[in-house]
Design a protein around this motif. Structure first.
Motif, PDB file in Angstrom:
ATOM      1  N   GLU A  25      17.945 -18.168 -10.429  1.00  0.00           N
ATOM      2  CA  GLU A  25      18.360 -19.204  -9.523  1.00  0.00           C
ATOM      3  C   GLU A  25      19.627 -19.591  -9.885  1.00  0.00           C
ATOM      4  N   SER A  26      20.192 -19.513 -11.064  1.00  0.00           N
ATOM      5  CA  SER A  26      21.640 -19.763 -11.624  1.00  0.00           C
ATOM      6  C   SER A  26      22.422 -18.501 -11.336  1.00  0.00           C
ATOM      7  N   THR A  27      21.982 -17.482 -11.263  1.00  0.00           N
ATOM      8  CA  THR A  27      22.783 -16.287 -10.649  1.00  0.00           C
ATOM      9  C   THR A  27      22.942 -16.258  -9.273  1.00  0.00           C
ATOM     10  N   ARG A  28      21.709 -16.571  -8.490  1.00  0.00           N
ATOM     11  CA  ARG A  28      21.968 -16.797  -7.097  1.00  0.00           C
ATOM     12  C   ARG A  28      22.934 -17.689  -6.741  1.00  0.00           C
ATOM     13  N   SER A  29      23.233 -18.903  -7.201  1.00  0.00           N
ATOM     14  CA  SER A  29      23.808 -19.976  -7.106  1.00  0.00           C
ATOM     15  C   SER A  29      25.535 -19.366  -7.168  1.00  0.00           C
ATOM     16  N   ARG A  30      25.448 -18.919  -8.380  1.00  0.00           N
ATOM     17  CA  ARG A  30      26.903 -18.117  -8.986  1.00  0.00           C
ATOM     18  C   ARG A  30      27.238 -17.207  -7.531  1.00  0.00           C
ATOM     19  N   ASP A  83      30.267 -14.061 -15.516  1.00  0.00           N
ATOM     20  CA  ASP A  83      31.646 -14.382 -15.335  1.00  0.00           C
ATOM     21  C   ASP A  83      32.655 -13.569 -15.853  1.00  0.00           C
ATOM     22  N   GLN A  90      18.148  -9.764 -16.874  1.00  0.00           N
ATOM     23  CA  GLN A  90      17.767 -11.040 -17.549  1.00  0.00           C
ATOM     24  C   GLN A  90      17.205 -10.907 -18.642  1.00  0.00           C
TER      25      GLN A  90
END
Ligand SMILES: C[S@@+](CC[C@H](N)C(=O)[O-])C[C@H]1O[C@@H](n2cnc3c(N)ncnc32)[C@H](O)[C@@H]1O
Length: 198
Positions: free
Chosen positions: A157-162, A114, A9
């Motif tokens: 959090e954005s990585t967890r969601s992805r 991505d 990160q």
């Protein structure tokens, strides 16, 4: 082929850091450097069945990602300073030629998670998570597993969601939160044991 994706990160995507004080000047790139050793090196050799991606989300050149392929890698040294020096030589380059252009098994591409997912092709995703089911009691794809690993901060959090959208199965390597490189060592050990039994 076992593959590891470490999400840094804060780890810098530019080569502007000091080898004399790596933790303080590189956004904790040292955490990711240790993961390289854990994923690719064994006593007196390289794991030819392993690959690691370092997703660098810190610094002015972010995001960029380094990919090291154990099938073709050469001169991967076990000590942190040598590894960090090799990574710095790569990152000071202005261009990121892409995952398909590698020198001695090492490639540098623009983009982050991505871009990695697009490069992975066919795989079964797992996310290493302290609070998840113990991997010892889980069914694991031994042919093409990919393990996503957090850094010293864990996952955003954005990585967890992805990763959840990707269908990544959360797995733990034990009840204690360990360093990212130790988590990789424990996964490698479990995969080695399963391969030896198969
Ligand atoms: C130092 S830990 C992260 C600690 C961070 N404070 C947190 O709470 O997420 C770095 C990474 O190693 C992996 N890890 C550490 N201990 C683990 C465990 N017991 N099981 C599975 N993964 C683990 C996870 O991917 C974690 O994000």
């Amino acid at each position: 082929m076992r593959r590891f994706v470490v999400i840094g990160q804060t780890a810098t995507a530019s080569g502007e850091f000091s080898l004399d004080d790596l933790p303080a000047t590189s956004g904790r790139l040292d955490v990711l450097v240790r993961c390289v050793r854990a994923a690719l090196l064994v006593s007196h050799g390289l794991r030819r069945d392993a690959m690691i991606y370092l997703v660098l989300q810190g610094g002015s050149r972010a995001p960029r990602t380094i990919k090291i392929d154990g099938r073709t890698a050469e001169y991967v040294r076990p000590d942190e300073r040598s590894l960090a020096g090799a990574i710095r030589s790569l990152l000071v380059r202005a261009e990121s030629p892409g995952f398909d252009v590698s020198t001695r098994g090492v490639a540098l591409a623009d983009g982050g998670l991505d871009a990695v997912i697009a490069d992975l092709g066919d795989f079964t995703p797992y996310v290493l998570d302290e609070s998840a089911t113990d991997m010892r009691s889980a069914t694991i794809d031994l042919r093409n597993p990919v393990f996503f690993v957090g850094d010293q901060l864990g996952f955003a959090e954005s990585t967890r969601s992805r990763l959840a959208v990707l269908g990544a199965l959360p797995l733990s390597v034990g009840p204690v939160s360990v360093h990212a490189d130790d988590a990789i060592t424990l996964v490698s050990n479990e995969l080695d044991r399963r391969a030896a039994r198969a």
